[in-house]
Structure formats: structure tokens, C-alpha cells
Design a protein around this motif. Sequence first.
Motif, mmCIF file in Angstrom:
data_model
loop_
_atom_site.group_PDB
_atom_site.id
_atom_site.type_symbol
_atom_site.label_atom_id
_atom_site.label_comp_id
_atom_site.label_asym_id
_atom_site.label_seq_id
_atom_site.Cartn_x
_atom_site.Cartn_y
_atom_site.Cartn_z
ATOM 1 N N LYS A 92 -1.230 1.886 0.589
ATOM 2 C CA LYS A 92 0.235 1.796 0.528
ATOM 3 C C LYS A 92 0.756 3.170 0.107
ATOM 4 N N ILE A 93 1.555 3.772 0.970
ATOM 5 C CA ILE A 93 1.989 5.153 0.759
ATOM 6 C C ILE A 93 3.510 5.218 0.659
ATOM 7 N N ALA A 94 4.005 5.718 -0.463
ATOM 8 C CA ALA A 94 5.448 5.937 -0.652
ATOM 9 C C ALA A 94 5.768 7.393 -0.350
ATOM 10 N N ILE A 95 6.824 7.617 0.412
ATOM 11 C CA ILE A 95 7.248 8.963 0.780
ATOM 12 C C ILE A 95 8.618 9.213 0.164
ATOM 13 N N LEU A 96 8.693 10.146 -0.776
ATOM 14 C CA LEU A 96 9.968 10.495 -1.401
ATOM 15 C C LEU A 96 10.525 11.726 -0.705
ATOM 16 N N THR A 133 -2.359 0.329 6.842
ATOM 17 C CA THR A 133 -1.573 1.235 6.007
ATOM 18 C C THR A 133 -0.096 0.862 6.042
ATOM 19 N N GLU A 134 0.541 0.911 4.886
ATOM 20 C CA GLU A 134 1.986 0.723 4.795
ATOM 21 C C GLU A 134 2.621 2.062 4.419
ATOM 22 N N LEU A 135 3.623 2.475 5.163
ATOM 23 C CA LEU A 135 4.408 3.664 4.840
ATOM 24 C C LEU A 135 5.807 3.223 4.442
ATOM 25 N N ILE A 136 6.242 3.668 3.278
ATOM 26 C CA ILE A 136 7.574 3.334 2.780
ATOM 27 C C ILE A 136 8.332 4.632 2.537
ATOM 28 N N VAL A 137 9.297 4.927 3.394
ATOM 29 C CA VAL A 137 10.089 6.152 3.270
ATOM 30 C C VAL A 137 11.292 5.866 2.383
ATOM 31 N N ILE A 138 11.371 6.569 1.257
ATOM 32 C CA ILE A 138 12.475 6.374 0.316
ATOM 33 C C ILE A 138 13.341 7.630 0.301
ATOM 34 N N GLY A 139 14.544 7.517 0.860
ATOM 35 C CA GLY A 139 15.488 8.625 0.818
ATOM 36 C C GLY A 139 16.088 8.752 -0.570
ATOM 37 N N GLU A 159 2.232 0.453 9.274
ATOM 38 C CA GLU A 159 3.461 -0.322 9.346
ATOM 39 C C GLU A 159 4.519 0.318 8.461
ATOM 40 N N LEU A 160 5.692 0.533 9.020
ATOM 41 C CA LEU A 160 6.826 1.076 8.249
ATOM 42 C C LEU A 160 7.526 -0.061 7.524
ATOM 43 N N LYS A 161 7.826 0.170 6.251
ATOM 44 C CA LYS A 161 8.533 -0.843 5.467
ATOM 45 C C LYS A 161 9.607 -0.174 4.623
ATOM 46 N N GLU A 162 10.558 -0.993 4.158
ATOM 47 C CA GLU A 162 11.566 -0.525 3.221
ATOM 48 C C GLU A 162 11.164 -0.919 1.807
ATOM 49 N N TYR A 163 11.453 -0.082 0.831
ATOM 50 C CA TYR A 163 11.000 -0.367 -0.535
ATOM 51 C C TYR A 163 11.640 -1.636 -1.083
ATOM 52 N N TYR A 164 12.846 -1.983 -0.638
ATOM 53 C CA TYR A 164 13.548 -3.145 -1.193
ATOM 54 C C TYR A 164 13.167 -4.435 -0.465
ATOM 55 N N ASN A 165 12.298 -4.352 0.529
ATOM 56 C CA ASN A 165 11.790 -5.567 1.181
ATOM 57 C C ASN A 165 10.369 -5.888 0.732
ATOM 58 N N ASP A 172 -0.335 3.334 -3.631
ATOM 59 C CA ASP A 172 -1.609 3.987 -3.944
ATOM 60 C C ASP A 172 -1.434 5.499 -3.932
ATOM 61 N N ILE A 173 -0.530 5.958 -3.056
ATOM 62 C CA ILE A 173 -0.302 7.388 -2.866
ATOM 63 C C ILE A 173 1.196 7.652 -2.785
ATOM 64 N N ILE A 174 1.644 8.739 -3.416
ATOM 65 C CA ILE A 174 3.033 9.185 -3.304
ATOM 66 C C ILE A 174 3.034 10.540 -2.605
ATOM 67 N N LEU A 175 3.759 10.632 -1.512
ATOM 68 C CA LEU A 175 3.937 11.896 -0.811
ATOM 69 C C LEU A 175 5.308 12.442 -1.173
ATOM 70 N N MET A 176 5.370 13.736 -1.520
ATOM 71 C CA MET A 176 6.626 14.268 -2.029
ATOM 72 C C MET A 176 7.046 15.541 -1.313
#
Length: 273
Positions: free
Chosen positions: A240-244, A26-32, A267-273, A56-60
Motif C-alpha cells: 500500500k503506497i501513499a503519494i504525497l 498494489t494500492e496507490l493512494i495519491v493525496i494532493g 489499483e488507484l484509491k482515494e485516502y477517504y475511501n 507500507d510506503i510513503i512517496l514524497m
Amino acid sequence: MNKLLLILLSFSFFGNAQTNDKSKKTELIVIGTVHFPTKLINQDTIYKALESIKPDIILMESDMTNFNSDFTFKKTYDENEWNAIIKYQTNFEKTLVRPIEFEGRNDYRKENGIQDVDPVFIEINRLDSLNILSLKYKKIWSRFIEVDNSLNEVYENSLKILNTAATDNLVRERQFYQYQKLKEIVDENKEFIKMKSPVFEKDSITFRELYNRYCHFEELRNRTIIDNILKWKSKYPNKKIAILIGFYHRNFLVNELKWKQKEYNFELKEYYN
């Protein structure tokens, strides 16, 4: 087929299986984010960030009150994240959206009289201007204002700047002052037990109680968001999970989640990487 060939094939099979398992982590991408448009950030900025990572999933930052039972939207808001998600789901229909906010957040605030803590800040500033605060507390208030002003400048920057370690560190310092050092001023100054909250509908509470309830809730809220992120991660593994999230919360989430990567296999990742 000889034994040596069988052994080599076995190693090859298990090696490939391990590679495939790793690729599915799983990839978690935290977007502030910011909730309302600025000069450099709007719904399209956030949409492009989502489009670049194709989650695949957006958490809001919402609770279930805004969702139907099938997770379609019951209610939406004219805010950057909401508009970006609506557009993204239109173009990528298979993308799931799930809430991570503290359930019943607004009702909780109302029931506990913590909808508005600005009167506490106004009172600290008044005491400071009248030189009633001690030197120690004047320095605390001064530093909080300084860091807060710096973040107001960052607020006008790009989405990428909002999601850097430098901004995270600035937010970390601000939150330390807001929830711990300012709390010292409130807890140790008698002025804050003389004044009553003007907004609480039930029995009136002192400014000290108001601020203590507020600080407790913000800690509870952040930890609930972490729990909800891990809940959805467990329910939908290998995605792949994006967290807004509002960028003032990002530092807490990233700092807490980075220590849970091995335990929860993500794994934590940054959206711009």
C-alpha cells in the motif's frame, strides 16, 4: 480419494490462490496536499490521512538531495508533508519513505533560468491593461485569472475537497490555460522577444524562451514523477503506497496512472475511501 474429490480440491486450491493474489495487488493512494498550513489543513491533517490508510510506503515530493543513502533524512523542511511524515515514521517505524521528485530540480531551474516566471505573467497583465492584446488573448488571460482565483478559494478548503474530481477538473483547466493557452500569447506576441529575463545568470534569454523552457520543464517534471512512482511500485510489489504531492500535480498523476493500472498491476484509491 476419488477423482471427483481431487478435482474439487484442485479448484478450491487454485481459487484461493487467485483470491490471495488479488488481495496482494498494489494500492496507490495519491493525496494532493498544500505545503504550508491553512485554516483547514496542517501537518496533523495529513498525518491523520496517513494514519487512516496505514501505508507500507510513503512517496514524497522530494529528490535524493534530502536523503542519506539508507533513505533516512539528511535535510528536512518545516512544511506540512515533511512534519506529517516525520511524526508518522516515529509512530510506525517500519514505514518506508522514498523520493519521487525530478532529481536536481532546483539546480535545473537555476541552470536554465526558470526559477521565476512571474515577470511573464506581469507582462501579459500589462499588455492586457493597455489593450494591446487581441480580443482572443484578452479572453484567454481573463479565463486563466478566473480559474486561478477559483483555485485560490479551493486552497482554503479541507484536504478531502482538494482530493475530489471537481478540484482535479478545475486544476486541469488551469494547467491547460497556463501551459498551452498562455504559451500562445507569449509565442505569438512580439513583446515577449523584446524583453529579457532579469534573473538568468548566464546569457540573457527572452521572455518567450523563458516561458517555453518553463512549460517544457513542468511537463518533464510531471512525467518523471510518474516514472519514479512506477519504479518504486515495481521495487516494492503488493504494498500500500501513499503519494504525497502538491494538489496542483495530483490531477496529472491520477489521470496518467489510471491508464497504467492493468499494465502495472495496481489499483488507484482515494485516502477517504
